[in-house]
Write an enzyme that holds these catalytic residues in place. Structure first.
Site, short mmCIF file in Angstrom:
data_model
loop_
_atom_site.label_atom_id
_atom_site.label_comp_id
_atom_site.label_asym_id
_atom_site.label_seq_id
_atom_site.Cartn_x
_atom_site.Cartn_y
_atom_site.Cartn_z
N LYS A 199 27.35 107.80 89.03
CA LYS A 199 26.27 106.83 89.25
C LYS A 199 25.36 106.78 88.02
O LYS A 199 24.17 107.12 88.08
CB LYS A 199 25.51 107.21 90.52
CG LYS A 199 25.05 105.98 91.31
CD LYS A 199 24.74 106.34 92.74
CE LYS A 199 23.85 105.32 93.40
NZ LYS A 199 24.32 103.94 93.37
N GLU A 202 35.75 97.67 93.67
CA GLU A 202 34.55 97.66 94.51
C GLU A 202 33.64 96.55 94.03
O GLU A 202 34.01 95.78 93.14
CB GLU A 202 33.87 99.02 94.47
CG GLU A 202 33.38 99.44 93.09
CD GLU A 202 32.56 100.73 93.12
OE1 GLU A 202 31.89 101.02 94.12
OE2 GLU A 202 32.60 101.45 92.11
N1 PLP Z 1 29.54 101.75 94.80
C1 PLP Z 1 28.53 101.56 93.96
C2 PLP Z 1 28.84 100.98 92.63
C3 PLP Z 1 27.22 101.87 94.35
O1 PLP Z 1 26.20 101.67 93.52
C4 PLP Z 1 26.99 102.41 95.63
C5 PLP Z 1 25.64 102.80 96.04
O2 PLP Z 1 25.26 103.92 96.03
C6 PLP Z 1 28.08 102.59 96.48
C7 PLP Z 1 29.34 102.26 96.03
C8 PLP Z 1 27.90 103.14 97.84
O3 PLP Z 1 27.70 104.52 97.85
P1 PLP Z 1 26.94 105.25 99.01
O4 PLP Z 1 27.63 104.92 100.27
O5 PLP Z 1 27.04 106.69 98.68
O6 PLP Z 1 25.54 104.73 98.99
C1 COI Z 2 22.72 102.35 97.18
O1 COI Z 2 23.38 101.84 98.06
O2 COI Z 2 21.95 103.29 97.37
C2 COI Z 2 22.81 101.90 95.82
O3 COI Z 2 22.49 102.64 94.94
C3 COI Z 2 23.22 100.53 95.56
C4 COI Z 2 22.23 99.93 94.65
C5 COI Z 2 22.92 99.31 93.54
C6 COI Z 2 21.17 99.20 95.33
#
Ligand code: PLP
Ligand code: COI
Length: 340
Positions: A183, A219
């Site tokens: 991230k 994604e």
């Molecule tokens: N993919 C991306 C590129 C993201 O920024 C996020 C957000 O966090 C996710 C997937 C979803 O991840 P999570 O379910 O851990 O929030």
């Molecule tokens: C999240 O779902 O927490 C993310 O970081 C996605 C974001 C790009 C808003």
């Protein structure tokens, strides 16, 4: 006293709350950390974050449950993912126990901003880390700041849980052997042009393909993707260049263990997307956002679930996951951290 905010009409935006957690890394170690009312960051003009984008973040939420407790969802998973991210970016690890402690302290300090149960809003938590001292040659900084702020949010996509439209862009999100699986702020910087362009053309988001072959689904800019087959199997793309979503991993578990559905994490070809009956984006911000249509260069794929409401299986997954988060359903062990 809960703040006087129009919770039901909140979008996904930043609202300043009272306290944020701050810890600084210097001389090879993190300091004790403080809660501060100061929302400003003052940095040297040549700070590593400003010159070479040495920064990363996480996202998780605090919820008010049906029995009026305040909880958060799997913060240990965010701590672990941030540790993976910082190692890839040559930044120092902020240990899991300290990460969870920062989450708890920040939520407690902003408890009046945790939206009421049933309002549709939640308290979004944004932990992040950046290089804070001056660098001018291309190399990692030696000083860093970890911060965590809270901001109340509503749905990520306007219109709440109405199906959205994705397009397959001509831009790539992540290179093979690059940083797509962590991230890093840089992944989002490079997605900005693609999202502005998608919005200009009337689409809600981009559905990225793998950049090596451009044949496989990856994604979106801020969420993983799940599909439902005609015989109700949940399918999600497997790839080394997507972010391992905590929501997606939780949903796959919920699908199997709570709903008795089959799940598959495997490569998903763009050419088979037309055969699925439902599609949705999953993530902390997106929760589970239904996708009604995907447009791939003039080729429209309309899922049978349509543009009016979530598909039936998506709805079941949504109800189960949010039921666990809001305390209506018993959670798997370790998924819920009680804060107040
Ligand atoms: N993919 C991306 C590129 C993201 O920024 C996020 C957000 O966090 C996710 C997937 C979803 O991840 P999570 O379910 O851990 O929030
Ligand atoms: C999240 O779902 O927490 C993310 O970081 C996605 C974001 C790009 C808003």
């Amino acid at each position: 006293m809960t703040k006087n905010i129009d919770w039901s009409n909140l979008g996904f935006g930043y609202i300043k709350t009272d306290y944020r957690y701050i810890s600084n890394f210097k001389d090879g170690k993190w300091d004790d950390g403080i809660l501060s009312t100061d929302d400003k960051v003052v940095l040297n003009e040549s700070a590593g974050v400003l010159q070479y984008a040495q920064t990363c973040f996480e996202g998780l939420k605090a919820y008010r449950t049906v029995d009026n407790k305040v909880v958060c969802f799997r913060p240990d998973m965010n701590a672990k993912r941030m540790a993976d991210t910082v190692k890839r970016l040559e930044m120092p690890v902020f240990e899991e126990e300290r990460f969870i402690d920062a989450v708890i302290k920040t939520v407690k300090a902003n408890i009046d901003y945790v939206p009421p149960y049933g309002s549709g809003a939640t308290l979004y938590l944004r932990p992040y880390m950046f290089a804070s001292n001056a660098v001018i040659g291309v190399k990692p900084a030696t000083e860093y700041q970890f911060r965590l702020f809270a901001t109340p949010v509503g749905p990520y996509f306007k219109g709440g849980v109405k199906p959205i439209v994705l397009r397959v862009p001509d831009f790539d999100r992540a290179a093979p052997r690059g940083t797509g699986h962590v991230k890093a702020g840089l992944n989002y910087a490079m997605s900005l042009h693609a999202i502005v362009d998608a919005h200009k053309q009337g689409y809600n988001e981009n559905m990225y393909l793998d950049s090596a072959t451009r044949t496989k689904v990856e994604e979106t800019g801020g969420a993983n993707i799940i599909f439902v087959t005609k015989d109700n199997t949940i399918v999600t793309p497997k790839s080394d260049t997507i972010l391992p979503s905590i929501t997606r991993r939780s949903l796959m578990y919920v699908a199997e263990k709570y709903l008795g559905l089959k799940t598959e994490e495997r490569e998903v070809l763009m050419s088979e997307v037309k055969d699925f009956k439902e599609c949705a984006l999953c993530g902390t911000a997106a929760v589970l956002s239904p996708v009604g249509r995907v447009v791939d260069h003039g080729n429209e794929i309309n899922f049978p679930s349509g543009m009016e409401k979530m598909g039936e299986i998506t709805q079941k997954l949504y109800d189960t996951l949010t039921g666990i988060q809001m305390g209506r359903l018993e959670a798997p062990e370790g998924w819920i951290t009680e804060i107040a």
